[in-house]
Design an enzyme around this catalytic site. Structure first.
Site, PDB file in Angstrom:
ATOM      1  N   LYS A   1     -70.815  30.474 -15.226  1.00 37.46           N
ATOM      2  CA  LYS A   1     -71.747  31.166 -14.334  1.00 37.46           C
ATOM      3  C   LYS A   1     -73.275  30.906 -14.779  1.00 37.46           C
ATOM      4  CE  LYS A   1     -68.876  33.409 -11.918  1.00 37.46           C
ATOM      5  NZ  LYS A   1     -68.841  32.889 -10.395  1.00 37.46           N
TER       6      LYS A   1
ATOM      7  N   TYR B   1     -65.779  31.655 -18.718  1.00 34.72           N
ATOM      8  CA  TYR B   1     -66.284  32.205 -17.259  1.00 34.72           C
ATOM      9  C   TYR B   1     -67.738  32.550 -17.264  1.00 34.72           C
ATOM     10  CZ  TYR B   1     -67.007  35.667 -13.789  1.00 34.72           C
ATOM     11  OH  TYR B   1     -67.395  36.494 -12.473  1.00 34.72           O
TER      12      TYR B   1
HETATM   13  N1  NAP Z   1     -64.604  40.051  -9.538  1.00 34.80           N
HETATM   14  C1  NAP Z   1     -65.457  40.592 -10.184  1.00 34.80           C
HETATM   15  O1  NAP Z   1     -65.516  41.813 -10.460  1.00 34.80           O
HETATM   16  C2  NAP Z   1     -66.698  39.990 -10.311  1.00 34.80           C
HETATM   17  C3  NAP Z   1     -67.790  40.250 -11.033  1.00 34.80           C
HETATM   18  C4  NAP Z   1     -69.025  39.439 -11.030  1.00 34.80           C
HETATM   19  C5  NAP Z   1     -69.357  38.385 -10.256  1.00 34.80           C
HETATM   20  N2  NAP Z   1     -67.965  37.989  -9.691  1.00 34.80           N
HETATM   21  C6  NAP Z   1     -68.577  36.685  -8.966  1.00 34.80           C
HETATM   22  O2  NAP Z   1     -68.802  37.280  -7.618  1.00 34.80           O
HETATM   23  C7  NAP Z   1     -68.389  36.108  -6.754  1.00 34.80           C
HETATM   24  C8  NAP Z   1     -67.819  36.522  -5.326  1.00 34.80           C
HETATM   25  O3  NAP Z   1     -66.843  37.121  -5.988  1.00 34.80           O
HETATM   26  P1  NAP Z   1     -65.617  37.749  -4.863  1.00 34.80           P
HETATM   27  O4  NAP Z   1     -64.467  38.535  -5.532  1.00 34.80           O
HETATM   28  O5  NAP Z   1     -66.152  38.340  -3.443  1.00 34.80           O
HETATM   29  O6  NAP Z   1     -64.786  36.540  -4.253  1.00 34.80           O
HETATM   30  P2  NAP Z   1     -63.437  36.147  -3.654  1.00 34.80           P
HETATM   31  O7  NAP Z   1     -63.217  37.534  -2.981  1.00 34.80           O
HETATM   32  O8  NAP Z   1     -62.386  35.778  -4.443  1.00 34.80           O
HETATM   33  O9  NAP Z   1     -64.030  35.150  -2.671  1.00 34.80           O
HETATM   34  C9  NAP Z   1     -63.727  33.970  -3.063  1.00 34.80           C
HETATM   35  C10 NAP Z   1     -64.257  33.102  -1.843  1.00 34.80           C
HETATM   36  O10 NAP Z   1     -64.252  31.675  -2.526  1.00 34.80           O
HETATM   37  C11 NAP Z   1     -63.417  30.688  -1.593  1.00 34.80           C
HETATM   38  N3  NAP Z   1     -62.598  29.755  -2.426  1.00 34.80           N
HETATM   39  C12 NAP Z   1     -62.009  30.279  -3.384  1.00 34.80           C
HETATM   40  N4  NAP Z   1     -61.374  28.997  -3.799  1.00 34.80           N
HETATM   41  C13 NAP Z   1     -61.717  27.961  -3.099  1.00 34.80           C
HETATM   42  C14 NAP Z   1     -61.432  26.521  -3.059  1.00 34.80           C
HETATM   43  N5  NAP Z   1     -60.587  25.980  -3.836  1.00 34.80           N
HETATM   44  N6  NAP Z   1     -62.093  25.767  -1.825  1.00 34.80           N
HETATM   45  C15 NAP Z   1     -62.821  26.459  -1.079  1.00 34.80           C
HETATM   46  N7  NAP Z   1     -63.035  27.691  -1.071  1.00 34.80           N
HETATM   47  C16 NAP Z   1     -62.705  28.454  -1.833  1.00 34.80           C
HETATM   48  C17 NAP Z   1     -62.576  31.649  -1.122  1.00 34.80           C
HETATM   49  O11 NAP Z   1     -61.835  31.142   0.340  1.00 34.80           O
HETATM   50  P3  NAP Z   1     -60.428  31.458   0.796  1.00 34.80           P
HETATM   51  O12 NAP Z   1     -60.545  32.741   1.285  1.00 34.80           O
HETATM   52  O13 NAP Z   1     -60.326  30.206   1.546  1.00 34.80           O
HETATM   53  O14 NAP Z   1     -59.576  31.504  -0.730  1.00 34.80           O
HETATM   54  C18 NAP Z   1     -63.334  33.156  -0.799  1.00 34.80           C
HETATM   55  O15 NAP Z   1     -64.221  32.689   0.208  1.00 34.80           O
HETATM   56  C19 NAP Z   1     -67.682  35.074  -7.316  1.00 34.80           C
HETATM   57  O16 NAP Z   1     -68.278  33.836  -7.708  1.00 34.80           O
HETATM   58  C20 NAP Z   1     -67.354  35.959  -8.523  1.00 34.80           C
HETATM   59  O17 NAP Z   1     -67.036  34.965  -9.686  1.00 34.80           O
HETATM   60  C21 NAP Z   1     -67.023  38.592  -9.561  1.00 34.80           C
END
Ligand code: NAP
Length: 236
Positions: free
Chosen positions: A145, A141
């Site tokens: 990133k 991960y």
């Molecule tokens: N979770 C944490 O605590 C955390 C911490 C730090 C950074 N981040 C990063 O922050 C970013 C945003 O996170 P988030 O939690 O807001 O993301 P999320 O809620 O999981 O949303 C992900 C987005 O990516 C799209 N996506 C996923 N798989 C896809 C695919 N195969 N093809 C096309 N689109 C796809 C989803 O579309 P669909 O709705 O169509 O699935 C959704 O719009 C990510 O890069 C994550 O790694 C997360």
């Protein structure tokens, strides 16, 4: 929002720009749409995704959904055309998509989109990575990133904004047991040190909008978790 932000937003709006958002159905993406809908800094916002969704509340007539096949993004350059600003909130997990799927979404789709956006005239690319990002790490991960950050900095956007949140706080639609467990254990820490280790997704979306209208020469602009918090606090 602060008077200073309102003034900057007004000036920015007058430039009549277009933006696209990738990952607008996700937790940070939804907050970004909300903030852009409220602050109306763009003439047009193209929401690029793999499916159309019911947008409630309706963000307004400036917002248009376009469905693309992310595995054939080069066939969908039209979706990116005309946007001077691009936001990327894409992401998945290894648990959901497997190792290959995670790399594809979190690195390959992000970089391909950025490449297409650059070729179609995008000047400002704004992306969410992670607080721990490090291209030399052994951890998948963290490494992916870090690779994204490194490659984007080589692409010579006029402006590149990188948001590096720690744990995202939100009422997540999708069930993620490990994330929920981790956040439960972190609760006392979040209470006493709210700017270390976590950030609400609403702050991430708002910070991306504040950064967009904030002038400055620094490139790339990198926001760590505490800076995402302070950007929102300063502009309240
Ligand atoms: N979770 C944490 O605590 C955390 C911490 C730090 C950074 N981040 C990063 O922050 C970013 C945003 O996170 P988030 O939690 O807001 O993301 P999320 O809620 O999981 O949303 C992900 C987005 O990516 C799209 N996506 C996923 N798989 C896809 C695919 N195969 N093809 C096309 N689109 C796809 C989803 O579309 P669909 O709705 O169509 O699935 C959704 O719009 C990510 O890069 C994550 O790694 C997360």
């Amino acid at each position: 929002m602060s008077e200073e932000f309102q003034d900057r937003a007004k000036q920015y709006r007058e430039m009549g720009k277009t933006a696209f958002i990738l990952g607008y159905t996700g937790e940070c993406g939804k907050e970004l749409v909300k903030s852009l809908s409220k602050n109306k800094i763009f003439n047009k916002v193209v929401l690029i995704g793999r499916r159309k969704v019911d947008l409630t509340p309706d963000p307004g007539p400036a917002f248009e959904q376009k469905v693309v096949d992310f595995d054939k993004l080069e066939e969908y350059t039209e979706a990116f055309q005309g946007a001077q600003v691009g936001y990327c909130c894409l992401g998945t997990t290894k648990g959901k998509a497997g190792k290959r799927g995670f790399i594809k979404v979190d690195r390959d789709y992000v970089l391909k989109s950025a490449e297409i956006a650059k070729s179609t005239g995008c000047q400002h690319f704004s992306v969410i990575t992670a607080s721990t990002a490090n291209k030399d790490s052994m951890l998948l991960y963290v490494k992916i990133k870090g690779e994204v950050e490194h490659s984007l900095t080589q692409m010579a956007f006029d402006k590149l904004s990188i948001f590096k949140p720690a744990g995202l706080l939100c009422d997540r639609t999708e069930r993620r047991i490990m994330e929920k467990v981790a956040l439960t254990f972190m609760k006392p820490w979040i209470y006493f040190f709210p700017t270390i280790g976590s950030v609400p997704t609403s702050y991430v979306g708002t910070a991306m909008v504040i950064d967009t209208v904030t002038p400055g020469e620094e490139n790339p602009r990198i926001y760590n978790n505490a800076q995402i918090h302070s950007l929102c606090q300063q502009n309240k």
